[in-house]
Design an enzyme around this catalytic site. Structure first.
Site, PDB file in Angstrom:
ATOM      1  N   LYS A 120       3.480  -2.468  -2.889  1.00  0.00           N
ATOM      2  CA  LYS A 120       3.839  -3.762  -3.465  1.00  0.00           C
ATOM      3  C   LYS A 120       4.553  -4.575  -2.399  1.00  0.00           C
ATOM      4  O   LYS A 120       5.621  -4.173  -1.905  1.00  0.00           O
ATOM      5  CB  LYS A 120       4.739  -3.557  -4.682  1.00  0.00           C
ATOM      6  CG  LYS A 120       5.186  -4.863  -5.314  1.00  0.00           C
ATOM      7  CD  LYS A 120       5.890  -4.630  -6.625  1.00  0.00           C
ATOM      8  CE  LYS A 120       6.372  -5.942  -7.225  1.00  0.00           C
ATOM      9  NZ  LYS A 120       7.070  -5.752  -8.485  1.00  0.00           N
ATOM     10  N   LYS A 145      -0.644  -4.454  -4.536  1.00  0.00           N
ATOM     11  CA  LYS A 145      -0.241  -5.720  -5.163  1.00  0.00           C
ATOM     12  C   LYS A 145       0.486  -6.604  -4.162  1.00  0.00           C
ATOM     13  O   LYS A 145       1.367  -6.085  -3.467  1.00  0.00           O
ATOM     14  CB  LYS A 145       0.691  -5.380  -6.324  1.00  0.00           C
ATOM     15  CG  LYS A 145       1.339  -6.546  -7.009  1.00  0.00           C
ATOM     16  CD  LYS A 145       2.362  -6.067  -7.988  1.00  0.00           C
ATOM     17  CE  LYS A 145       3.026  -7.276  -8.605  1.00  0.00           C
ATOM     18  NZ  LYS A 145       4.063  -6.914  -9.526  1.00  0.00           N
TER      19      LYS A 145
HETATM   20  C1  PBG Z   1       8.593  -6.576 -11.252  1.00  0.00           C
HETATM   21  C2  PBG Z   1       7.283  -7.252 -11.249  1.00  0.00           C
HETATM   22  C3  PBG Z   1       6.955  -8.474 -10.636  1.00  0.00           C
HETATM   23  C4  PBG Z   1       5.614  -8.714 -10.900  1.00  0.00           C
HETATM   24  C5  PBG Z   1       5.161  -7.658 -11.674  1.00  0.00           C
HETATM   25  N1  PBG Z   1       6.200  -6.752 -11.857  1.00  0.00           N
HETATM   26  C6  PBG Z   1       7.814  -9.458  -9.956  1.00  0.00           C
HETATM   27  C7  PBG Z   1       8.465  -9.210  -8.676  1.00  0.00           C
HETATM   28  O1  PBG Z   1       8.298  -8.193  -8.023  1.00  0.00           O
HETATM   29  O2  PBG Z   1       9.200 -10.122  -8.305  1.00  0.00           O
HETATM   30  C8  PBG Z   1       4.830  -9.889 -10.422  1.00  0.00           C
HETATM   31  C9  PBG Z   1       3.529 -10.132 -11.104  1.00  0.00           C
HETATM   32  C10 PBG Z   1       2.933 -11.436 -10.809  1.00  0.00           C
HETATM   33  O3  PBG Z   1       3.368 -12.204  -9.925  1.00  0.00           O
HETATM   34  O4  PBG Z   1       1.951 -11.770 -11.493  1.00  0.00           O
HETATM   35  N2  PBG Z   1       9.021  -6.291 -12.564  1.00  0.00           N
END
Ligand code: PBG
Length: 327
Positions: free
Chosen positions: A197, A249
């Site tokens: 991520k 991601k």
């Molecule tokens: C964290 C989380 C995020 C997203 C999914 N789970 C936000 C982050 O890391 O700031 C982002 C998903 C998206 O942008 O569609 N709980």
């Protein structure tokens, strides 16, 4: 004049040949719909930066999940937006917290008709917006956060979540939650590890969707956008810790990482087409600058081609209807 020796165009001549020659397919069961449920509202609230996406009330959430089951998509991923927040994210493991209440409501409604998944992260529940609890110096405390994650994981499993989406990027989070679940008899609860991520700009619209309180950034826990090998390493570690599925991601800017992770692991690999990817296409389409349906389906197919077995996408329902109509 000499004739070309090779004629790859033969495989492209008619729609029937092209259909038969297509290497990658996209079907509704490969799509997972992320959904936001907000505490204390009775009407759904639109999200400005994500046209077409809303914060759901419990009622509208239930209706949408029923629709998702009827469309036979792969699953839904629930995110909670609480009314109150605190430093440790107490709402996350409170059985009366919005995400746990919503999970129970949805599961009692649709049972096993589709895979109900829940976001396991503290950021929606903390008043500072970070994915973990903080030390006195303001840095995220990895190991103290793991204790919060295990409590949150157990609460979600008790609420009936079939799959926990570990999105906080803390070291050791998969092993910690797996151990806690197993010790309580939740050996069937699946773990989806958001392994690779990346920290960056593409989560912007999501922060509005969950009313994020974050100031600063997540660069001390999410990956640096320049690092591909490190993404593969994270995925390998998560598999070793017991992840049932690993994820990359965002999706489109990281297709190379997705392809590398696909060859490195033997568990399913998923991708998250995030809010910023959604917003870009929607904004261009709203201006008439891009063919919306074409761009959506092509981006999903490209993510599949790069190696994703399934995709979290805000277009899951609409894409499922398009794919059915195309059959
Ligand atoms: C964290 C989380 C995020 C997203 C999914 N789970 C936000 C982050 O890391 O700031 C982002 C998903 C998206 O942008 O569609 N709980």
């Amino acid at each position: 004049m000499s004739f070309p020796e090779h004629r790859p165009r033969r495989l492209r001549r008619t729609p029937a040949i092209r259909r038969l020659a297509r290497e990658t397919h996209l079907v509704p069961s490969q799509l997972v719909l992320p959904l936001f449920v907000r505490e204390g509202i009775s009407e759904q609230v639109p999200i400005g930066a994500m046209p077409g996406v809303v914060q759901h009330s419990l009622d509208s959430l239930r209706r949408t999940v029923a629709e998702a089951a009827a469309a036979r998509i792969g699953g839904v991923m629930l995110f909670g937006v609480p009314e109150k927040r605190d430093a440790v994210g107490s709402g996350a493991d409170d059985p009366n917290g919005i995400l746990n209440v919503a999970t129970e409501a949805v599961v009692s409604e649709i049972g096993d008709a589709l895979v109900v998944q829940t976001d396991l992260c503290l950021d929606e529940f903390t008043d500072h917006g970070h994915c973990g609890v903080l030390q006195a110096d303001g840095a995220v405390d990895n190991d103290a956060t793991l204790e919060r994650y295990t409590a949150m994981g157990l609460a979600q499993a008790r609420a009936g979540s079939a799959m926990l989406g570990l999105s906080g990027m803390m070291d050791g989070q998969v092993a910690a939650v797996r151990q806690a679940l197993d010790a309580e008899g939740f050996t069937d609860t699946l773990l989806l590890a958001y392994s690779a991520k990346y920290a960056g700009a593409f989560y912007g619209p999501f922060r509005e969707a969950v009313d994020s309180q974050l100031k600063g950034d997540r660069r001390s826990y999410q990956l640096d956008p320049g690092n591909g090998r490190e993404g593969v390493r994270e995925a390998l570690l998560d598999v070793e810790e017991g992840a049932d599925v690993v994820m990359v991601k965002p999706a489109l800017p990281y297709l190379d990482v997705l392809a590398d992770v696909r060859t490195a692991v033997d568990v399913p690999v998923w991708a998250y087409q995030v809010s910023g990817e959604y917003a870009m296409v929607e904004a261009a389409a709203a201006h008439g600058w891009i063919d919306r349906r074409g761009a959506v389906l092509e981006s999903l197919l490209g993510i599949r081609r790069a190696g994703a077995d399934a995709i979290l996408t805000y277009w899951a329902l609409e894409a499922a209807h398009w794919l059915r109509a195309d059959l």
